[in-house]
Design an enzyme around this catalytic site. Structure first.
Site, PDB file in Angstrom:
ATOM      1  N   ARG A 100      16.212 116.013  52.004  1.00 48.49           N
ATOM      2  CA  ARG A 100      17.370 115.238  52.435  1.00 48.49           C
ATOM      3  C   ARG A 100      18.329 115.062  51.252  1.00 48.49           C
ATOM      4  O   ARG A 100      17.911 115.000  50.106  1.00 48.49           O
ATOM      5  CB  ARG A 100      16.934 113.868  52.958  1.00 48.49           C
ATOM      6  CG  ARG A 100      16.293 113.910  54.358  1.00 48.49           C
ATOM      7  CD  ARG A 100      15.926 112.528  54.840  1.00 48.49           C
ATOM      8  NE  ARG A 100      14.885 111.936  54.028  1.00 48.49           N
ATOM      9  CZ  ARG A 100      15.070 111.061  53.065  1.00 48.49           C
ATOM     10  NH1 ARG A 100      16.286 110.597  52.789  1.00 48.49           N
ATOM     11  NH2 ARG A 100      14.064 110.595  52.377  1.00 48.49           N
TER      12      ARG A 100
ATOM     13  N   TYR B 250      17.680 122.222  56.302  1.00 52.21           N
ATOM     14  CA  TYR B 250      16.429 121.527  55.997  1.00 52.21           C
ATOM     15  C   TYR B 250      16.166 120.354  56.943  1.00 52.21           C
ATOM     16  O   TYR B 250      17.063 119.537  57.197  1.00 52.21           O
ATOM     17  CB  TYR B 250      16.412 120.993  54.532  1.00 52.21           C
ATOM     18  CG  TYR B 250      15.275 120.025  54.368  1.00 52.21           C
ATOM     19  CD1 TYR B 250      13.959 120.490  54.264  1.00 52.21           C
ATOM     20  CD2 TYR B 250      15.478 118.652  54.461  1.00 52.21           C
ATOM     21  CE1 TYR B 250      12.904 119.603  54.242  1.00 52.21           C
ATOM     22  CE2 TYR B 250      14.419 117.767  54.427  1.00 52.21           C
ATOM     23  CZ  TYR B 250      13.127 118.240  54.317  1.00 52.21           C
ATOM     24  OH  TYR B 250      12.085 117.360  54.317  1.00 52.21           O
TER      25      TYR B 250
ATOM     26  N   LYS C 215      15.816 111.370  61.497  1.00 55.59           N
ATOM     27  CA  LYS C 215      16.390 110.308  60.679  1.00 55.59           C
ATOM     28  C   LYS C 215      17.796 109.926  61.152  1.00 55.59           C
ATOM     29  O   LYS C 215      18.165 108.755  61.165  1.00 55.59           O
ATOM     30  CB  LYS C 215      16.403 110.715  59.203  1.00 55.59           C
ATOM     31  CG  LYS C 215      14.988 110.972  58.647  1.00 55.59           C
ATOM     32  CD  LYS C 215      14.157 109.739  58.754  1.00 55.59           C
ATOM     33  CE  LYS C 215      12.662 109.936  58.675  1.00 55.59           C
ATOM     34  NZ  LYS C 215      12.040 110.240  57.437  1.00 55.59           N
TER      35      LYS C 215
ATOM     36  N   HIS D 212      11.418 102.735  59.830  1.00 59.11           N
ATOM     37  CA  HIS D 212      10.750 103.889  59.192  1.00 59.11           C
ATOM     38  C   HIS D 212       9.268 103.537  59.024  1.00 59.11           C
ATOM     39  O   HIS D 212       8.818 103.231  57.919  1.00 59.11           O
ATOM     40  CB  HIS D 212      11.416 104.148  57.839  1.00 59.11           C
ATOM     41  CG  HIS D 212      11.032 105.441  57.187  1.00 59.11           C
ATOM     42  ND1 HIS D 212      11.140 105.647  55.835  1.00 59.11           N
ATOM     43  CD2 HIS D 212      10.544 106.607  57.698  1.00 59.11           C
ATOM     44  CE1 HIS D 212      10.745 106.873  55.536  1.00 59.11           C
ATOM     45  NE2 HIS D 212      10.382 107.481  56.639  1.00 59.11           N
TER      46      HIS D 212
ATOM     47  N   SER E   9       9.707 107.531  51.969  1.00 62.01           N
ATOM     48  CA  SER E   9       9.369 108.939  52.164  1.00 62.01           C
ATOM     49  C   SER E   9       8.336 109.403  51.142  1.00 62.01           C
ATOM     50  O   SER E   9       8.446 109.082  49.948  1.00 62.01           O
ATOM     51  CB  SER E   9      10.631 109.782  52.039  1.00 62.01           C
ATOM     52  OG  SER E   9      11.575 109.352  52.983  1.00 62.01           O
TER      53      SER E   9
ATOM     54  N   CYS F   8       5.320 108.496  50.696  1.00 63.79           N
ATOM     55  CA  CYS F   8       4.511 107.412  50.119  1.00 63.79           C
ATOM     56  C   CYS F   8       3.319 107.053  50.984  1.00 63.79           C
ATOM     57  O   CYS F   8       2.761 105.961  50.862  1.00 63.79           O
ATOM     58  CB  CYS F   8       5.379 106.193  49.842  1.00 63.79           C
ATOM     59  SG  CYS F   8       6.534 106.477  48.482  1.00 63.79           S
TER      60      CYS F   8
ATOM     61  N   ASP G 256       5.932 108.189  61.486  1.00 61.15           N
ATOM     62  CA  ASP G 256       7.168 108.110  60.695  1.00 61.15           C
ATOM     63  C   ASP G 256       8.183 107.089  61.221  1.00 61.15           C
ATOM     64  O   ASP G 256       8.883 106.484  60.434  1.00 61.15           O
ATOM     65  CB  ASP G 256       7.838 109.495  60.642  1.00 61.15           C
ATOM     66  CG  ASP G 256       8.854 109.629  59.511  1.00 61.15           C
ATOM     67  OD1 ASP G 256       8.516 109.298  58.363  1.00 61.15           O
ATOM     68  OD2 ASP G 256       9.993 110.052  59.778  1.00 61.15           O
TER      69      ASP G 256
ATOM     70  N   ARG H  82       6.677 121.320  54.124  1.00 57.56           N
ATOM     71  CA  ARG H  82       6.290 120.523  55.295  1.00 57.56           C
ATOM     72  C   ARG H  82       5.606 121.358  56.364  1.00 57.56           C
ATOM     73  O   ARG H  82       5.788 122.568  56.439  1.00 57.56           O
ATOM     74  CB  ARG H  82       7.549 119.894  55.914  1.00 57.56           C
ATOM     75  CG  ARG H  82       8.334 118.985  54.980  1.00 57.56           C
ATOM     76  CD  ARG H  82       8.167 117.555  55.315  1.00 57.56           C
ATOM     77  NE  ARG H  82       8.632 116.650  54.276  1.00 57.56           N
ATOM     78  CZ  ARG H  82       8.501 115.327  54.348  1.00 57.56           C
ATOM     79  NH1 ARG H  82       7.939 114.771  55.389  1.00 57.56           N
ATOM     80  NH2 ARG H  82       8.911 114.561  53.367  1.00 57.56           N
TER      81      ARG H  82
HETATM   82  P1  GTP Z   1       7.456 111.227  54.827  1.00 56.01           P
HETATM   83  O1  GTP Z   1       7.040 112.238  55.829  1.00 56.01           O
HETATM   84  O2  GTP Z   1       8.341 111.801  53.761  1.00 56.01           O
HETATM   85  O3  GTP Z   1       8.088 110.019  55.434  1.00 56.01           O
HETATM   86  O4  GTP Z   1       6.139 110.819  53.981  1.00 56.01           O
HETATM   87  P2  GTP Z   1       4.856 109.908  54.294  1.00 56.01           P
HETATM   88  O5  GTP Z   1       5.183 108.483  54.013  1.00 56.01           O
HETATM   89  O6  GTP Z   1       4.319 110.229  55.629  1.00 56.01           O
HETATM   90  O7  GTP Z   1       3.837 110.352  53.151  1.00 56.01           O
HETATM   91  P3  GTP Z   1       2.476 111.214  53.236  1.00 56.01           P
HETATM   92  O8  GTP Z   1       1.402 110.512  54.003  1.00 56.01           O
HETATM   93  O9  GTP Z   1       2.833 112.580  53.677  1.00 56.01           O
HETATM   94  O10 GTP Z   1       2.038 111.240  51.708  1.00 56.01           O
HETATM   95  C1  GTP Z   1       2.861 111.748  50.701  1.00 56.01           C
HETATM   96  C2  GTP Z   1       2.081 112.038  49.448  1.00 56.01           C
HETATM   97  O11 GTP Z   1       1.377 110.870  49.013  1.00 56.01           O
HETATM   98  C3  GTP Z   1       1.033 113.131  49.636  1.00 56.01           C
HETATM   99  O12 GTP Z   1       1.067 113.991  48.534  1.00 56.01           O
HETATM  100  C4  GTP Z   1      -0.263 112.382  49.702  1.00 56.01           C
HETATM  101  O13 GTP Z   1      -1.328 113.147  49.231  1.00 56.01           O
HETATM  102  C5  GTP Z   1      -0.004 111.151  48.843  1.00 56.01           C
HETATM  103  N1  GTP Z   1      -0.786 109.979  49.310  1.00 56.01           N
HETATM  104  C6  GTP Z   1      -0.834 109.504  50.585  1.00 56.01           C
HETATM  105  N2  GTP Z   1      -1.679 108.439  50.688  1.00 56.01           N
HETATM  106  C7  GTP Z   1      -2.165 108.232  49.436  1.00 56.01           C
HETATM  107  C8  GTP Z   1      -3.084 107.268  48.886  1.00 56.01           C
HETATM  108  O14 GTP Z   1      -3.618 106.400  49.563  1.00 56.01           O
HETATM  109  N3  GTP Z   1      -3.323 107.364  47.549  1.00 56.01           N
HETATM  110  C9  GTP Z   1      -2.736 108.329  46.765  1.00 56.01           C
HETATM  111  N4  GTP Z   1      -3.029 108.341  45.473  1.00 56.01           N
HETATM  112  N5  GTP Z   1      -1.874 109.262  47.256  1.00 56.01           N
HETATM  113  C10 GTP Z   1      -1.591 109.206  48.568  1.00 56.01           C
HETATM  114  C1  SPV Z   2      11.323 111.547  55.060  1.00 58.61           C
HETATM  115  O1  SPV Z   2      11.947 112.033  54.104  1.00 58.61           O
HETATM  116  O2  SPV Z   2      11.124 110.307  55.172  1.00 58.61           O
HETATM  117  C2  SPV Z   2      10.762 112.430  56.093  1.00 58.61           C
HETATM  118  C3  SPV Z   2      11.099 113.845  56.044  1.00 58.61           C
HETATM  119  O3  SPV Z   2      10.066 111.966  56.980  1.00 58.61           O
HETATM  120  S1  SPV Z   2      12.680 114.160  56.671  1.00 58.61           S
HETATM  121  O4  SPV Z   2      12.564 114.460  58.082  1.00 58.61           O
HETATM  122  O5  SPV Z   2      13.183 115.317  55.938  1.00 58.61           O
HETATM  123  O6  SPV Z   2      13.537 113.012  56.479  1.00 58.61           O
HETATM  124 MN    MN Z   3       9.781 109.745  56.709  1.00 57.68          MN
END
Ligand code: GTP
Ligand code: SPV
Ligand code: MN
Length: 596
Positions: A70, A198, A207, A227, A249, A251, A278, A370
């Site tokens: 983004r 993207y 979003k 979110h 994002s 996290c 999400d 992704r």
């Molecule tokens: P978006 O799709 O961007 O909104 O991201 P998200 O909030 O769904 O994050 P996601 O669960 O995909 O995790 C993102 C990154 O954080 C990955 O590389 C995970 O491996 C890492 N991660 C997720 N949960 C944990 C956790 O509990 N501990 C640690 N150390 N890393 C984590």
């Molecule tokens: C985020 O960035 O919080 C996502 C991926 O979930 S995107 O759809 O690219 O915004």
């Molecule tokens: Mn997201």
């Protein structure tokens, strides 16, 4: 497809006049049409068909090298008054924004096909769902929208002859980063996106609509677009309690939404169910409780870090009908990304299409690569995930990625204090957005890049939602941080499935089954109240996680918090006069408690 809705026909006509495509194709959602689009995309190289024996119906795609995340600095809220976009959003007056992008987009579909995607955010036909029409010249977008939303004929039927919808225009143009714009016009229910291919910039249901436009609609109509992931925890008695959680994002939303409880809990009969990963649309039900619905139909998940140990459910989601973007492409037609396993492939191509040497020190997959996977593939998808009423929330969790300061978990004292806790959230930036990573910034409710109106008005809306029902019906509000680091940069808390231990404490707090320690920032668990049974985690070689480490990440360091408060003051000043009085008072009260 025969369209009887005059407003849709008018929008398609206007779009065609501007973009001047050679052809117009309406997406009816049929398997034949989707299959034909896959075939075309593969014939032009836009997509690559993966090894169908190992990954049936799976495809591969690379974005342009300058177009991988983004673009927050090129994203605008084009409200009529700048005051309504607020100080945290970029703003261009609508007339200027339309004129500028008219120029950029004019004629850009010459020689191309314009696809018209009718899609529903939420179960088709539910009174709580909303419909969008996305115009695009990207088959990749069409195929992603087919997974992420509900598309086609059935949506047109639900829309009827006179139904209203969100207009979305996307054109890839020349993928020129200097002319890339992601524009939201909340008062017009309109979205424009140009010069990107993207995900979050071009899958306009996600979003742009389900957060930026929908947050504005929710403000006007008395509901909330957040979110947030949504999950259910089933206890051994078979009762399920639901939690929504807002993390910025990359996290941890997808990971928490699909976690597998530690073995000890599973043996007792605990289960975790995924409702969404999400976005949550939240309304107050007839019984006065907060009900959360997942408006999406798929997961657009971060690939790196996802593996059989960290998130086996996400891995299972990607075994069929999935599109992989910007990961490593292996010779055998399968895919790989960092931390998938300990065997990086030789003879593979990296996300840019070049031969990749795993010893080069360069990642093979882009850090924001992704997978787009259908929600129905998820082994722990909740039986309630398509309930049009949504699920009743017991708790709301905020959380960020903080190397220090924020403890593992704490609870707010009441709703208003909880809104304050959300408003002061901060997190280190990640690869999900363009720009530097690892910089701590304030990201209230994880909505900084997604709030479609003034942030102070948004805080007020949260406070107002709390006044619409009685205190006993309100979800309890918590904050978590899985990302505390030791001096050497190792994660102190094991995270992932072990986060269930924290969810257990949170749900016990909701049921008044466990005490807590009062601190200047809120209620923190007593160290013996987070169950560590069966936990076996090494922070670093030779250092096993113990109760002392738990104590470390549950301790409030007043000095660190006072430093943070300086930054919160500055952030509130930036938002300006619209920050509600209640939140300013909460800030002063916290500061006084920390100094006492
Ligand atoms: P978006 O799709 O961007 O909104 O991201 P998200 O909030 O769904 O994050 P996601 O669960 O995909 O995790 C993102 C990154 O954080 C990955 O590389 C995970 O491996 C890492 N991660 C997720 N949960 C944990 C956790 O509990 N501990 C640690 N150390 N890393 C984590
Ligand atoms: C985020 O960035 O919080 C996502 C991926 O979930 S995107 O759809 O690219 O915004
Ligand atoms: Mn997201």
């Amino acid at each position: 497809m025969d369209c009887k809705n005059a407003k849709v026909n008018q929008f398609v006509k206007e779009s065609a006049e501007l973009l001047q495509p050679d052809d117009i194709v309406w997406i009816d959602g049929s398997e034949e049409q989707i299959e034909e689009l896959r075939r075309i995309a593969c014939s032009t190289g836009e997509m690559i068909k993966l090894n169908q024996e190992v990954l049936p119906n799976c495809y591969y795609h690379r974005t342009a090298i300058n177009d991988v995340a983004r673009v927050e600095d090129r994203t605008f809220i084009c409200s009529r008054e700048q005051r309504n976009a607020g100080a945290t959003n970029n703003w261009i007056p609508p007339a200027e924004a339309y004129a500028m992008t008219d120029e950029i987009m004019r004629g850009k579909m010459k020689g191309r096909t314009m696809y018209v995607i009718p899609y529903s955010m939420g179960v088709v036909g539910s009174p709580f769902s909303k419909i969008g029409i996305e115009i695009t010249d990207s088959i990749y977008v069409v195929l992603n929208m087919v997974i992420m939303t509900r598309v086609g004929e059935k949506v047109m039927q639900a829309l009827g002859e006179d139904g209203d919808f969100v207009r979305g225009q996307h054109a890839k143009c020349d993928l020129d980063a200097e002319k890339r714009y992601i524009l939201q016009f909340p008062e017009d229910n309109y979205i424009r996106s140009c010069n990107s291919g993207y995900g979050g910039n071009v899958l306009l249901g996600k979003k742009c609509f389900a957060l930026r436009i929908a947050s504005y609609q929710g403000w006007k109509e008395g509901w909330m677009a957040e979110h947030m992931l949504i999950l259910g925890v089933e206890n051994p008695q078979g009762e399920t309690k639901y939690i929504a959680a807002a993390f910025p994002s990359a996290c941890g939303k997808t990971n928490l939404a699909m976690l597998i409880p530690p073995e000890g809990y599973r043996a007792k009969g605990y289960k975790l169910w995924t409702v969404g990963d999400d976005i949550a649309w939240i309304r107050i039900g007839e019984d006065g409780r907060f009900y959360a619905q997942n408006p999406e139909a798929g997961f657009f998940g971060v690939a790196p870090g996802t593996n059989e140990k960290s998130n086996p459910n996400a891995m299972a989601c990607t075994k069929e009908g999935t599109i992989f973007t910007n990961v490593v492409l292996k010779k055998d037609g399968t895919v790989w990304w960092e931390k998938m396993d300990k065997n990086p492939p030789r003879d593979a191509e990296d996300w840019t299409g070049k031969p990749w040497d795993p010893d080069s020190g360069k990642p093979g997959a882009h850090p924001n690569s992704r997978f787009t996977a259908p929600a129905r593939n998820c082994p722990c998808i909740s039986p309630e995930w398509e309930n049009p009423q949504g699920v009743p929330l017991s708790a709301i969790i905020f959380g960020g990625r903080r190397a220090k300061t924020a403890p593992l978990v704490y609870q707010s004292r009441d709703w208003d204090h909880g809104v304050f806790v959300g408003s002061i959230m901060a997190s280190e930036t990640t690869a999900a957005a363009d720009g530097a990573t690892g910089v701590v910034r304030r990201d209230p409710m994880s909505m900084l890049p997604f709030c479609g109106y003034d942030m102070g008005d948004y805080f007020q809306h949260w406070l107002d939602m709390g006044k619409k029902t009685t205190a006993d019906k309100l979800p309890k509000i918590f904050n978590v941080n899985w990302f505390r680091l030791d001096e050497e940069g190792n994660f102190i808390w094991p995270g992932f499935g072990e986060n269930f231990r924290v969810l257990e404490w949170i749900l016990k707090r909701c049921e008044n089954q466990v005490g807590a320690q009062e601190t200047p920032i809120g209620f923190v668990p007593k160290v013996d109240d987070i169950c560590l049974d069966g936990l076996d985690y090494e922070i670093k070689p030779g250092h096993k996680f113990t109760k002392e480490d738990l104590q470390t990440i549950l301790t409030i360091n007043n000095q660190w918090w006072l430093e943070d408060i300086e930054n919160i003051h500055a952030f509130y000043e930036k938002i300006g006069k619209t920050v509600p009085e209640e939140l300013r008072n909460e800030l002063t009260a916290m500061e006084n408690r920390l100094k006492a």
